[in-house]
Design a protein around this motif. Sequence first.
Motif, PDB file in Angstrom:
ATOM      1  N   VAL A  69       0.834  -1.190   0.000  1.00 58.76           N
ATOM      2  CA  VAL A  69       0.000   0.000   0.000  1.00 58.76           C
ATOM      3  C   VAL A  69       0.876   1.250   0.000  1.00 58.76           C
ATOM      4  O   VAL A  69       1.951   1.273   0.588  1.00 58.76           O
ATOM      5  CB  VAL A  69      -0.960   0.001   1.217  1.00 58.76           C
ATOM      6  N   LYS A  70       0.395   2.265  -0.709  1.00 61.04           N
ATOM      7  CA  LYS A  70       1.097   3.544  -0.753  1.00 61.04           C
ATOM      8  C   LYS A  70       0.066   4.661  -0.667  1.00 61.04           C
ATOM      9  O   LYS A  70      -1.140   4.448  -0.859  1.00 61.04           O
ATOM     10  CB  LYS A  70       1.898   3.673  -2.045  1.00 61.04           C
ATOM     11  N   LEU A  71       0.534   5.849  -0.353  1.00 60.52           N
ATOM     12  CA  LEU A  71      -0.353   7.008  -0.298  1.00 60.52           C
ATOM     13  C   LEU A  71      -0.891   7.312  -1.689  1.00 60.52           C
ATOM     14  O   LEU A  71      -0.173   7.206  -2.690  1.00 60.52           O
ATOM     15  CB  LEU A  71       0.378   8.223   0.265  1.00 60.52           C
ATOM     16  N   ALA A  72      -2.157   7.720  -1.741  1.00 61.78           N
ATOM     17  CA  ALA A  72      -2.789   8.018  -3.031  1.00 61.78           C
ATOM     18  C   ALA A  72      -2.589   9.467  -3.448  1.00 61.78           C
ATOM     19  O   ALA A  72      -3.042   9.864  -4.523  1.00 61.78           O
ATOM     20  CB  ALA A  72      -4.281   7.711  -2.968  1.00 61.78           C
ATOM     21  N   GLY A  73      -1.901  10.242  -2.621  1.00 60.59           N
ATOM     22  CA  GLY A  73      -1.670  11.655  -2.941  1.00 60.59           C
ATOM     23  C   GLY A  73      -1.688  12.495  -1.684  1.00 60.59           C
ATOM     24  O   GLY A  73      -1.694  11.980  -0.560  1.00 60.59           O
ATOM     25  N   PRO A  74      -1.684  13.820  -1.823  1.00 59.57           N
ATOM     26  CA  PRO A  74      -1.740  14.708  -0.666  1.00 59.57           C
ATOM     27  C   PRO A  74      -2.949  14.409   0.214  1.00 59.57           C
ATOM     28  O   PRO A  74      -4.014  14.021  -0.287  1.00 59.57           O
ATOM     29  CB  PRO A  74      -1.831  16.093  -1.293  1.00 59.57           C
ATOM     30  N   GLN A  75      -2.795  14.610   1.519  1.00 58.19           N
ATOM     31  CA  GLN A  75      -3.799  14.158   2.481  1.00 58.19           C
ATOM     32  C   GLN A  75      -4.607  15.287   3.112  1.00 58.19           C
ATOM     33  O   GLN A  75      -5.267  15.083   4.139  1.00 58.19           O
ATOM     34  CB  GLN A  75      -3.102  13.348   3.583  1.00 58.19           C
ATOM     35  N   GLY A  76      -4.590  16.480   2.513  1.00 54.46           N
ATOM     36  CA  GLY A  76      -5.386  17.574   3.057  1.00 54.46           C
ATOM     37  C   GLY A  76      -6.859  17.194   3.159  1.00 54.46           C
ATOM     38  O   GLY A  76      -7.407  16.555   2.261  1.00 54.46           O
ATOM     39  N   SER A  77      -7.509  17.602   4.259  1.00 58.83           N
ATOM     40  CA  SER A  77      -8.899  17.198   4.478  1.00 58.83           C
ATOM     41  C   SER A  77      -9.855  17.840   3.481  1.00 58.83           C
ATOM     42  O   SER A  77     -11.004  17.414   3.362  1.00 58.83           O
ATOM     43  CB  SER A  77      -9.335  17.552   5.903  1.00 58.83           C
ATOM     44  N   HIS A  78      -9.386  18.864   2.759  1.00 51.73           N
ATOM     45  CA  HIS A  78     -10.220  19.518   1.743  1.00 51.73           C
ATOM     46  C   HIS A  78     -10.053  18.894   0.366  1.00 51.73           C
ATOM     47  O   HIS A  78     -10.722  19.293  -0.587  1.00 51.73           O
ATOM     48  CB  HIS A  78      -9.857  21.004   1.661  1.00 51.73           C
ATOM     49  N   MET A  79      -9.135  17.915   0.245  1.00 56.24           N
ATOM     50  CA  MET A  79      -8.770  17.375  -1.061  1.00 56.24           C
ATOM     51  C   MET A  79      -9.523  16.092  -1.377  1.00 56.24           C
ATOM     52  O   MET A  79      -9.424  15.103  -0.647  1.00 56.24           O
ATOM     53  CB  MET A  79      -7.265  17.104  -1.112  1.00 56.24           C
ATOM     54  N   LEU A  80     -10.261  16.095  -2.475  1.00 61.01           N
ATOM     55  CA  LEU A  80     -10.976  14.896  -2.905  1.00 61.01           C
ATOM     56  C   LEU A  80     -10.205  14.073  -3.930  1.00 61.01           C
ATOM     57  O   LEU A  80     -10.494  12.886  -4.123  1.00 61.01           O
ATOM     58  CB  LEU A  80     -12.339  15.267  -3.496  1.00 61.01           C
ATOM     59  N   ARG A  81      -9.235  14.699  -4.609  1.00 63.29           N
ATOM     60  CA  ARG A  81      -8.548  13.977  -5.689  1.00 63.29           C
ATOM     61  C   ARG A  81      -7.882  12.711  -5.176  1.00 63.29           C
ATOM     62  O   ARG A  81      -7.977  11.639  -5.801  1.00 63.29           O
ATOM     63  CB  ARG A  81      -7.519  14.870  -6.365  1.00 63.29           C
ATOM     64  N   SER A  82      -7.204  12.796  -4.020  1.00 60.81           N
ATOM     65  CA  SER A  82      -6.541  11.603  -3.497  1.00 60.81           C
ATOM     66  C   SER A  82      -7.554  10.533  -3.090  1.00 60.81           C
ATOM     67  O   SER A  82      -7.276   9.339  -3.164  1.00 60.81           O
ATOM     68  CB  SER A  82      -5.633  11.959  -2.309  1.00 60.81           C
ATOM     69  N   PHE A  83      -8.759  10.964  -2.691  1.00 57.43           N
ATOM     70  CA  PHE A  83      -9.814   9.990  -2.420  1.00 57.43           C
ATOM     71  C   PHE A  83     -10.268   9.323  -3.720  1.00 57.43           C
ATOM     72  O   PHE A  83     -10.521   8.121  -3.774  1.00 57.43           O
ATOM     73  CB  PHE A  83     -11.009  10.662  -1.742  1.00 57.43           C
ATOM     74  N   ALA A  84     -10.361  10.114  -4.779  1.00 55.27           N
ATOM     75  CA  ALA A  84     -10.777   9.575  -6.074  1.00 55.27           C
ATOM     76  C   ALA A  84      -9.766   8.558  -6.604  1.00 55.27           C
ATOM     77  O   ALA A  84     -10.125   7.654  -7.365  1.00 55.27           O
ATOM     78  CB  ALA A  84     -10.966  10.704  -7.078  1.00 55.27           C
ATOM     79  N   LEU A  85      -8.502   8.694  -6.198  1.00 53.25           N
ATOM     80  CA  LEU A  85      -7.444   7.797  -6.659  1.00 53.25           C
ATOM     81  C   LEU A  85      -7.199   6.640  -5.696  1.00 53.25           C
ATOM     82  O   LEU A  85      -6.356   5.787  -5.965  1.00 53.25           O
ATOM     83  CB  LEU A  85      -6.136   8.581  -6.843  1.00 53.25           C
ATOM     84  N   SER A  86      -7.904   6.606  -4.586  1.00 52.32           N
ATOM     85  CA  SER A  86      -7.634   5.610  -3.553  1.00 52.32           C
ATOM     86  C   SER A  86      -8.594   4.430  -3.645  1.00 52.32           C
ATOM     87  O   SER A  86      -9.663   4.522  -4.238  1.00 52.32           O
ATOM     88  CB  SER A  86      -7.737   6.249  -2.166  1.00 52.32           C
ATOM     89  N   ASN A  87      -8.192   3.339  -3.035  1.00 54.96           N
ATOM     90  CA  ASN A  87      -9.093   2.199  -2.878  1.00 54.96           C
ATOM     91  C   ASN A  87      -9.098   1.680  -1.451  1.00 54.96           C
ATOM     92  O   ASN A  87      -9.650   0.616  -1.168  1.00 54.96           O
ATOM     93  CB  ASN A  87      -8.756   1.068  -3.864  1.00 54.96           C
ATOM     94  N   CYS A  88      -8.469   2.457  -0.541  1.00 58.41           N
ATOM     95  CA  CYS A  88      -8.399   2.022   0.848  1.00 58.41           C
ATOM     96  C   CYS A  88      -8.049   3.196   1.748  1.00 58.41           C
ATOM     97  O   CYS A  88      -7.685   4.281   1.275  1.00 58.41           O
ATOM     98  CB  CYS A  88      -7.350   0.920   1.016  1.00 58.41           C
ATOM     99  N   LEU A  89      -8.156   2.937   3.032  1.00 60.00           N
ATOM    100  CA  LEU A  89      -7.677   3.872   4.048  1.00 60.00           C
ATOM    101  C   LEU A  89      -6.585   3.165   4.844  1.00 60.00           C
ATOM    102  O   LEU A  89      -6.796   2.070   5.379  1.00 60.00           O
ATOM    103  CB  LEU A  89      -8.816   4.300   4.978  1.00 60.00           C
TER     104      LEU A  89
END
Length: 407
Positions: free
Chosen positions: A361-381
């Motif tokens: 597992v790796k980070l999907a991108g920047p982790q700012g709470s206002h950022m949805l892009r990394s959520f869109a690229l993720s498949n896990c927490l």
Amino acid sequence: MISVEEAKRLILENTHVLDPVEVNLEESLGLVLAEDITSPLDLPAFTNSAMDGYALRSYDTEGAHEGFPAFLRIMGIIKAGDTANYELKNGEAIKVMTGAPVPPGADAVVMVEHTEVQEETLVVKKEIKPGENIRYKGEEIRRGDVALLKGTVITPASIGFLTELNVKRVRVYRKPKISLVVTGEELLAPDEEPKPGKIRDTNSVTLKFALSREPTEVISVDRVRDRKSAIEEKVERALRESDVVVVTGGVSTGDYDYVREVLESLGVRSIFWKVLQKPGGPLFFGRKDLTTVFGLPGNPASTLVCFYEYVLPSIRIMLGKNNKFPVEVDALVSEEIRKKADNKTHFLRGYIQGDGKHLHVKLAGPQGSHMLRSFALSNCLIVVPPDVTYLAPGSPVKVHLLPEVFL
């Protein structure tokens, strides 16, 4: 503030399965059976052929092989959907199609591949055992047996199976009625052109589609400004009509964060407020009578983290599902991960994949709470415990799979 574990314990203790209802089978997908279903008939309903071949008496082929075949007289053909009226006698065979009824007197079916036809004679080139290639009446389920147990989640296969059994209505735990109230002075409708100081409301959109993954009924979606009276009007109605009310924004301690004040004035009992986690710390959970209330932080990533970790499990409890919380797996981090020594559980948006031996597992991108892009690229927490501040590459870590994940 309470720990993540304590918050989840309180949700389990204060959320209950909803009352059962009877629905048409076609409307039951994803719902959970509230009672056992007993089969009203045998399945298969009649003994039939498992493949294309010839129905015969097995002892007529005793000792048969390529060099010493058995010879049988072909008496006709039975297709799927036909009735088997002819009773097979010694030295006879009948051609049958897959699913066709096996005629009386036959106890086996030889595959076409092991035969040869010479005019009206069937040449069988191997010994056939009794019961070979036959589906017997009631071998899948017999009348009066339990077909599906209480607590079974209805899947497409369940619906197909129950259709075979001529079950038209089922008793299930009903869908929860859910109201969304999205607060924020800065929010515009998704189709509006942003103005200075304004942003499009994404929370109502993401939550509505996230809720569509479960059998729920979203009965209202309201967007309100940071005005106590406006919030109170929408929440009051939602409390009257809903099993679950989800309010986003206005749950922290800012000058215009009125949600907790409004909830208290409307008689909502606070079960907890603030969790030792990041993002999503100012999470509120409460109840009024039979209605469950969540107050989620307004930042989009915080909203989704709290939804997956707390709101969705609560809904699954109401539906009667056994698997409530996110699926947790072990993985190895592919890159170093650092976090502050803040004594909080961090839920980091990540991307998990396997190499045949391990999950990485790796980070999907920047982790700012206002950022949805990394959520869109993720498949896990990625779950980083409170006492951990550094994970070196290759370190083991717990990972919560998002509902959309396919490894």
